[in-house]
Write an enzyme that holds these catalytic residues in place. Sequence first.
Site, PDB file in Angstrom:
ATOM      1  N   LYS A   8       0.972  -1.386   0.080  1.00 36.15           N
ATOM      2  CA  LYS A   8      -0.012  -0.028  -0.038  1.00 36.15           C
ATOM      3  C   LYS A   8       0.818   1.189  -0.093  1.00 36.15           C
ATOM      4  O   LYS A   8       2.153   1.405   0.423  1.00 36.15           O
ATOM      5  CB  LYS A   8      -1.161   0.198   1.179  1.00 36.15           C
ATOM      6  CG  LYS A   8      -0.196   0.262   2.703  1.00 36.15           C
ATOM      7  CD  LYS A   8       0.012   1.347   3.086  1.00 36.15           C
ATOM      8  CE  LYS A   8       0.921   1.184   4.737  1.00 36.15           C
ATOM      9  NZ  LYS A   8       1.436   2.424   4.885  1.00 36.15           N
ATOM     10  N   ASP A 144      -3.104  -0.993  10.093  1.00 33.96           N
ATOM     11  CA  ASP A 144      -3.280  -0.892   9.006  1.00 33.96           C
ATOM     12  C   ASP A 144      -3.691  -2.208   8.270  1.00 33.96           C
ATOM     13  O   ASP A 144      -4.064  -2.368   7.137  1.00 33.96           O
ATOM     14  CB  ASP A 144      -1.922  -0.400   8.050  1.00 33.96           C
ATOM     15  CG  ASP A 144      -0.834  -1.167   8.514  1.00 33.96           C
ATOM     16  OD1 ASP A 144      -0.722  -2.343   9.100  1.00 33.96           O
ATOM     17  OD2 ASP A 144       0.055  -0.872   7.593  1.00 33.96           O
TER      18      ASP A 144
END
Length: 283
Positions: A8, A144
């Site tokens: 990401k 996350d």
Amino acid sequence: MIRFVNAKLNLGLNIVRKRADGYHELETLFYPVGKYNGTPENPEPFCDILEITPAETTEFVFTGRKVDCPLEKNLVYKAWKVFKDSYPELADYRIYLEKHLPDGAGLGGGSADASAVLCMLNELCGMPFEDDKLADMALKLGADCPFFIYNRPCYAEGVGERLEPADVDLSGWWCLLVKPDMSISTREAFAGITPMKPEYSLKETIGLVPEQWQGRMVNDFEGSLFPNHPLLEEIKNRLIDSGAVYASMSGSGSTVFGLFRSKEEAGEAGSGFGEYYVALCLL
């Protein structure tokens, strides 16, 4: 079952306040990177490879980049345990991870592997859990991790766990990621942070075209880390000078990325960073 596990980016990251529990409240925009690596358009590898197959006893095998921690602290193992705690009838599997994504990079590689384990086990077991339940399970593994359950652009608040879909589409753009041979601890990253309200709203900024992001969308960690690690600021400036329309550090570093309009531009820029880890990704 095999899955190619992507990383990401934090397109922007603001630290807005420190909470009573000692954690910091943030707002950020998560964006998947590496989803199309290995395809004919983007053949360069930039992913981890996770394979889960039936076995007589549960087994964990790790190859590739070394993950330097005992098994019980490995996120792949911890994800398996979290799933088994919620689904005690889980059968035995061989869980094999071939690690390629760099660690200590601000790219969420370990979190991505953990969430992929949850998703794959869920599929192998006949989908007993909805995505929102998997996200709750993933949150036990890291702030996350829930993002990787959905694996689509998301605006995040809290410590990164409160997610909502983000209306931003970088399809066709190319991302050049540059990681020097250094890692930054979470402790160091937060040590110099002074929480504050951002000058520009992240939600409003992502509604602009990428050419308008630089200077409006920021990563607050840059302000605390660049003075101590001037190499990171140098890489960012070199990316901009090489034609990136937007460049930033991802997460708490140490990866710095630039967005380019074409593969040719990104590739040419990447040739100037031969001394570092470099990846070229179609978004």
